[in-house]
Design a protein around this motif. Structure first.
Motif, PDB file in Angstrom:
ATOM      1  N   GLU A 116      94.295  41.664  54.810  1.00 32.96           N
ATOM      2  CA  GLU A 116      94.204  42.380  56.077  1.00 32.96           C
ATOM      3  C   GLU A 116      93.072  43.399  56.052  1.00 32.96           C
ATOM      4  OE1 GLU A 116      98.057  44.045  56.736  1.00 32.96           O
ATOM      5  OE2 GLU A 116      98.945  42.101  57.258  1.00 32.96           O
ATOM      6  N   GLN A 117      92.884  44.067  54.912  1.00 31.67           N
ATOM      7  CA  GLN A 117      91.812  45.047  54.789  1.00 31.67           C
ATOM      8  C   GLN A 117      90.443  44.373  54.889  1.00 31.67           C
ATOM      9  OE1 GLN A 117      92.216  48.281  54.707  1.00 31.67           O
ATOM     10  NE2 GLN A 117      90.038  48.716  54.541  1.00 31.67           N
ATOM     11  N   ARG A 118      90.308  43.208  54.267  1.00 28.16           N
ATOM     12  CA  ARG A 118      89.039  42.468  54.358  1.00 28.16           C
ATOM     13  C   ARG A 118      88.754  42.055  55.793  1.00 28.16           C
ATOM     14  NH1 ARG A 118      90.559  39.406  49.309  1.00 28.16           N
ATOM     15  NH2 ARG A 118      89.413  40.478  47.669  1.00 28.16           N
ATOM     16  N   GLN A 119      89.781  41.593  56.511  1.00 31.36           N
ATOM     17  CA  GLN A 119      89.588  41.191  57.901  1.00 31.36           C
ATOM     18  C   GLN A 119      89.188  42.379  58.760  1.00 31.36           C
ATOM     19  OE1 GLN A 119      93.278  39.331  58.983  1.00 31.36           O
ATOM     20  NE2 GLN A 119      92.810  37.428  57.879  1.00 31.36           N
ATOM     21  N   THR A 120      89.814  43.519  58.532  1.00 29.31           N
ATOM     22  CA  THR A 120      89.480  44.723  59.287  1.00 29.31           C
ATOM     23  C   THR A 120      88.056  45.174  58.977  1.00 29.31           C
ATOM     24  OG1 THR A 120      91.796  45.406  59.233  1.00 29.31           O
ATOM     25  CG2 THR A 120      90.173  47.103  59.758  1.00 29.31           C
ATOM     26  N   ALA A 121      87.685  45.150  57.707  1.00 25.78           N
ATOM     27  CA  ALA A 121      86.332  45.543  57.328  1.00 25.78           C
ATOM     28  C   ALA A 121      85.292  44.596  57.917  1.00 25.78           C
ATOM     29  CB  ALA A 121      86.199  45.586  55.814  1.00 25.78           C
ATOM     30  N   GLN A 122      85.591  43.297  57.935  1.00 24.83           N
ATOM     31  CA  GLN A 122      84.671  42.324  58.510  1.00 24.83           C
ATOM     32  C   GLN A 122      84.506  42.547  60.011  1.00 24.83           C
ATOM     33  OE1 GLN A 122      82.699  40.219  56.959  1.00 24.83           O
ATOM     34  NE2 GLN A 122      81.840  39.557  58.899  1.00 24.83           N
ATOM     35  N   ALA A 123      85.620  42.814  60.710  1.00 20.51           N
ATOM     36  CA  ALA A 123      85.551  43.080  62.148  1.00 20.51           C
ATOM     37  C   ALA A 123      84.759  44.353  62.423  1.00 20.51           C
ATOM     38  CB  ALA A 123      86.957  43.188  62.727  1.00 20.51           C
ATOM     39  N   LEU A 124      84.967  45.369  61.625  1.00 18.25           N
ATOM     40  CA  LEU A 124      84.228  46.616  61.789  1.00 18.25           C
ATOM     41  C   LEU A 124      82.740  46.414  61.509  1.00 18.25           C
ATOM     42  CD1 LEU A 124      84.308  49.636  62.347  1.00 18.25           C
ATOM     43  CD2 LEU A 124      84.800  49.994  59.923  1.00 18.25           C
ATOM     44  N   ARG A 125      82.431  45.642  60.482  1.00 12.68           N
ATOM     45  CA  ARG A 125      81.036  45.346  60.153  1.00 12.68           C
ATOM     46  C   ARG A 125      80.357  44.594  61.296  1.00 12.68           C
ATOM     47  NH1 ARG A 125      81.802  42.535  55.656  1.00 12.68           N
ATOM     48  NH2 ARG A 125      81.960  44.438  54.438  1.00 12.68           N
ATOM     49  N   THR A 126      81.066  43.643  61.879  1.00 18.35           N
ATOM     50  CA  THR A 126      80.516  42.881  63.013  1.00 18.35           C
ATOM     51  C   THR A 126      80.262  43.790  64.197  1.00 18.35           C
ATOM     52  OG1 THR A 126      81.730  40.926  62.262  1.00 18.35           O
ATOM     53  CG2 THR A 126      80.923  40.895  64.514  1.00 18.35           C
ATOM     54  N   LEU A 127      81.212  44.665  64.513  1.00 20.89           N
ATOM     55  CA  LEU A 127      81.024  45.612  65.618  1.00 20.89           C
ATOM     56  C   LEU A 127      79.851  46.551  65.388  1.00 20.89           C
ATOM     57  CD1 LEU A 127      84.695  46.547  66.524  1.00 20.89           C
ATOM     58  CD2 LEU A 127      83.076  45.272  67.928  1.00 20.89           C
ATOM     59  N   LEU A 128      79.717  47.037  64.154  1.00 22.86           N
ATOM     60  CA  LEU A 128      78.609  47.940  63.863  1.00 22.86           C
ATOM     61  C   LEU A 128      77.257  47.231  63.929  1.00 22.86           C
ATOM     62  CD1 LEU A 128      80.104  50.062  60.954  1.00 22.86           C
ATOM     63  CD2 LEU A 128      79.584  50.814  63.283  1.00 22.86           C
ATOM     64  N   GLU A 182      76.600  44.632  65.886  1.00 22.48           N
ATOM     65  CA  GLU A 182      76.328  44.424  67.304  1.00 22.48           C
ATOM     66  C   GLU A 182      75.874  45.724  67.965  1.00 22.48           C
ATOM     67  OE1 GLU A 182      79.898  42.881  69.004  1.00 22.48           O
ATOM     68  OE2 GLU A 182      79.671  40.910  68.046  1.00 22.48           O
ATOM     69  N   ARG A 183      76.473  46.825  67.560  1.00 22.63           N
ATOM     70  CA  ARG A 183      76.135  48.122  68.139  1.00 22.63           C
ATOM     71  C   ARG A 183      74.712  48.534  67.743  1.00 22.63           C
ATOM     72  NH1 ARG A 183      78.173  51.802  71.839  1.00 22.63           N
ATOM     73  NH2 ARG A 183      77.640  53.879  71.144  1.00 22.63           N
ATOM     74  N   SER A 184      74.335  48.281  66.471  1.00 22.44           N
ATOM     75  CA  SER A 184      73.000  48.668  66.018  1.00 22.44           C
ATOM     76  C   SER A 184      71.934  47.731  66.584  1.00 22.44           C
ATOM     77  CB  SER A 184      72.932  48.676  64.489  1.00 22.44           C
ATOM     78  OG  SER A 184      73.120  47.367  63.990  1.00 22.44           O
ATOM     79  N   ALA A 185      72.289  46.518  66.972  1.00 21.72           N
ATOM     80  CA  ALA A 185      71.320  45.581  67.540  1.00 21.72           C
ATOM     81  C   ALA A 185      70.967  45.969  68.972  1.00 21.72           C
ATOM     82  CB  ALA A 185      71.895  44.167  67.516  1.00 21.72           C
ATOM     83  N   ASP A 186      71.861  46.713  69.650  1.00 19.72           N
ATOM     84  CA  ASP A 186      71.589  47.121  71.042  1.00 19.72           C
ATOM     85  C   ASP A 186      70.582  48.184  71.154  1.00 19.72           C
ATOM     86  OD1 ASP A 186      73.385  45.286  71.967  1.00 19.72           O
ATOM     87  OD2 ASP A 186      75.058  46.721  72.091  1.00 19.72           O
TER      88      ASP A 186
END
Length: 97
Positions: A79-91, A93-97
């Motif tokens: 669960e921690q890996r999934q949360t970290a992966q989701a957070l990494r993806t969001l960050l 996407e946010r930095s690409a904007d």
């Protein structure tokens, strides 16, 4: 789901099942030891029941508990890996904007 993720899920499920079975067998061994001890009045006949059933039961409960705890920790790490992966993806996407 990749092959590695399936292996991890199978390992976690296996640890939980084996841990539960060992704890159940440990409780059964303790109950059989109690039953054997309760049905004899001689101490020299009670000691083998306590040693074989009681100590074996405690050992099985301990090992089963550790395996079940390992299953739980594996689930938390997943669960921690999934949360970290989701957070990494969001960050990302946010930095690409």
């Amino acid at each position: 789901m990749t092959m590695h993720d399936r292996g991890r899920a199978r390992l976690r499920a296996g640890l939980g099942v084996v841990g539960t079975l060992l704890m159940t067998c440990g409780i059964a061994a303790i109950l059989f030891a109690w039953w054997g001890t309760a049905h004899t009045g001689y101490v020299f006949e009670q000691i083998p029941y306590l040693v074989s059933g009681g100590l074996l039961g405690l050992g099985l409960i301990g090992v089963g508990g550790f395996l079940y705890f390992g299953s739980w920790l594996t689930k938390l790490m997943e669960e921690q890996r999934q949360t970290a992966q989701a957070l990494r993806t969001l960050l990302e996407e946010r930095s690409a904007d």
